[in-house]
Design a protein around this motif. Structure first.
Motif, mmCIF file in Angstrom:
data_model
loop_
_atom_site.group_PDB
_atom_site.id
_atom_site.type_symbol
_atom_site.label_atom_id
_atom_site.label_comp_id
_atom_site.label_asym_id
_atom_site.label_seq_id
_atom_site.Cartn_x
_atom_site.Cartn_y
_atom_site.Cartn_z
ATOM 1 N N ARG A 41 -4.693 2.588 3.268
ATOM 2 C CA ARG A 41 -4.021 1.620 4.151
ATOM 3 C C ARG A 41 -4.920 1.266 5.345
ATOM 4 O O ARG A 41 -4.984 0.113 5.765
ATOM 5 C CB ARG A 41 -2.694 2.197 4.647
ATOM 6 C CG ARG A 41 -1.618 2.205 3.581
ATOM 7 C CD ARG A 41 -0.361 2.948 4.037
ATOM 8 N NE ARG A 41 0.652 2.910 3.007
ATOM 9 C CZ ARG A 41 1.519 1.906 2.840
ATOM 10 N NH1 ARG A 41 1.516 0.892 3.682
ATOM 11 N NH2 ARG A 41 2.389 1.931 1.852
ATOM 12 N N ARG A 115 -12.900 3.634 -3.391
ATOM 13 C CA ARG A 115 -12.356 4.887 -3.932
ATOM 14 C C ARG A 115 -13.393 6.007 -3.843
ATOM 15 O O ARG A 115 -13.081 7.130 -3.487
ATOM 16 C CB ARG A 115 -11.936 4.725 -5.402
ATOM 17 C CG ARG A 115 -10.856 3.712 -5.637
ATOM 18 C CD ARG A 115 -10.049 4.037 -6.883
ATOM 19 N NE ARG A 115 -9.208 5.197 -6.672
ATOM 20 C CZ ARG A 115 -8.049 5.146 -6.047
ATOM 21 N NH1 ARG A 115 -7.555 4.018 -5.601
ATOM 22 N NH2 ARG A 115 -7.355 6.257 -5.872
ATOM 23 N N ASP A 137 -4.122 9.873 -7.390
ATOM 24 C CA ASP A 137 -5.156 10.410 -8.285
ATOM 25 C C ASP A 137 -5.608 11.794 -7.840
ATOM 26 O O ASP A 137 -6.715 12.214 -8.149
ATOM 27 C CB ASP A 137 -6.371 9.464 -8.289
ATOM 28 C CG ASP A 137 -6.984 9.309 -6.896
ATOM 29 O OD1 ASP A 137 -6.294 9.632 -5.907
ATOM 30 O OD2 ASP A 137 -8.147 8.892 -6.796
ATOM 31 N N ARG A 193 -5.236 -0.335 -12.843
ATOM 32 C CA ARG A 193 -6.619 -0.557 -12.384
ATOM 33 C C ARG A 193 -7.558 0.307 -13.231
ATOM 34 O O ARG A 193 -7.132 1.320 -13.813
ATOM 35 C CB ARG A 193 -6.745 -0.221 -10.892
ATOM 36 C CG ARG A 193 -6.525 1.236 -10.601
ATOM 37 C CD ARG A 193 -6.797 1.582 -9.146
ATOM 38 N NE ARG A 193 -6.465 2.964 -8.937
ATOM 39 C CZ ARG A 193 -5.632 3.417 -8.009
ATOM 40 N NH1 ARG A 193 -5.044 2.596 -7.189
ATOM 41 N NH2 ARG A 193 -5.395 4.704 -7.918
HETATM 42 O O1 DC Z 1 1.166 6.366 -0.741
HETATM 43 P P1 DC Z 1 1.117 4.954 -0.158
HETATM 44 O O2 DC Z 1 2.224 4.066 -0.623
HETATM 45 O O3 DC Z 1 0.981 4.966 1.318
HETATM 46 O O4 DC Z 1 -0.243 4.364 -0.761
HETATM 47 C C1 DC Z 1 -0.625 3.050 -0.483
HETATM 48 C C2 DC Z 1 -1.481 2.512 -1.618
HETATM 49 O O5 DC Z 1 -2.733 3.186 -1.655
HETATM 50 C C3 DC Z 1 -0.890 2.623 -3.011
HETATM 51 O O6 DC Z 1 -0.251 1.439 -3.406
HETATM 52 C C4 DC Z 1 -2.070 2.902 -3.890
HETATM 53 C C5 DC Z 1 -3.144 3.378 -2.983
HETATM 54 N N1 DC Z 1 -3.497 4.778 -3.174
HETATM 55 C C6 DC Z 1 -4.421 5.075 -4.136
HETATM 56 O O7 DC Z 1 -4.874 4.182 -4.848
HETATM 57 N N2 DC Z 1 -4.833 6.358 -4.313
HETATM 58 C C7 DC Z 1 -4.340 7.331 -3.560
HETATM 59 N N3 DC Z 1 -4.787 8.579 -3.728
HETATM 60 C C8 DC Z 1 -3.382 7.051 -2.559
HETATM 61 C C9 DC Z 1 -2.950 5.759 -2.418
#
Ligand code: DC
Length: 233
Positions: A41, A115, A137, A193
């Motif tokens: 975020r 990532r 993940d 994805r």
């Molecule tokens: O948990 P959250 O809703 O605050 O996460 C926001 C976005 O971040 C979620 O839509 C996907 C991404 N996310 C991710 O891809 N991998 C993670 N380990 C945590 C979140």
């Protein structure tokens, strides 16, 4: 002999209460807690603030070029006892739950280079174990060897209502339909994805919390954690 410390990975769909449970477990065990969604975020907020999102487009190459300028860390708020996220030294906790960030975070978090950088940071934060980390993940990519993996799910209407309540408590206005659509859309993007998609790790335990209370969930996970902590190596 010091108590054995473990790694607790909590993954699952959007707005299942992963952060709430992970934070509560960490507090009970005196473990560190890391909200990895907050990290993605914060990167999204950076992209929004720096002209990398224009209308309907994310400038992924531009974001990759600027990744070195994005510094993410957590600071522990002694008053609220909650760790808060810093983006280049600024506490952005109040901005990262807004709908504009919600709308773009799945796209930003699908960028492989983003990532890679976040996963590296997360592995660094968890290298001493004694950590509860929530995300998408964690049990599959960040800590595939975590001793305890939980995969959380719940009915979408229940999840949307919980997220709406959370937004209202932060005085952020949104409609039920808008929130539900956004979380289903994010689930879809997160599962589809190519870079470490949202998947249940084979050895994760499913926790469906549609009909159970926060306390019941906590006791369930604490019991599992304590069994592992007390187990000999
Ligand atoms: O948990 P959250 O809703 O605050 O996460 C926001 C976005 O971040 C979620 O839509 C996907 C991404 N996310 C991710 O891809 N991998 C993670 N380990 C945590 C979140």
């Amino acid at each position: 002999m010091p108590e054995r410390k473990i790694t607790i990975a909590i993954d699952g769909y959007s707005s299942c209460g992963k952060s709430t449970i992970a934070r509560a477990i960490a507090a009970r065990l005196s473990y560190n807690y890391v909200d990895t969604g907050a990290m993605y975020r914060a990167v999204t907020l950076y992209a929004l603030r720096n002209g990398l999102i224009n209308g309907r487009n994310l400038d992924a190459d531009g974001l990759i070029d600027q990744l070195e300028d994005i510094h993410i860390e957590f600071t522990f708020n002694q008053d609220t006892k909650v760790s808060e996220i810093l983006l280049n030294g600024e506490n952005v906790e109040l901005f990262i739950r807004h709908m504009d960030v919600n709308d773009w975070v799945s796209q930003v978090s699908a960028v492989g280079e983003v990532r890679k950088k976040m996963v590296k940071l997360q592995q660094e934060m968890g290298k001493g174990k004694g950590i509860a980390m929530d995300g998408r993940d964690i049990g599959t990519t960040v800590f595939p060897d975590a001793e305890l993996k939980i995969f959380m799910t719940a009915d979408p209407d229940v999840r949307a209502q919980r997220r709406l309540d959370e937004l209202e408590s932060k005085q952020i206005s949104a409609s039920f339909e808008e929130v539900k659509e956004n979380l289903l859309q994010r689930d879809h993007e997160d599962m589809n994805r190519s870079e470490s998609p949202l998947r249940k790790a084979l050895d994760a335990i499913v926790l469906d919390n549609t009909n159970i209370t926060r306390e019941e969930q906590l006791e369930f996970v604490i019991q599992l954690a304590n069994d592992l902590i007390l187990r000999k190596k």
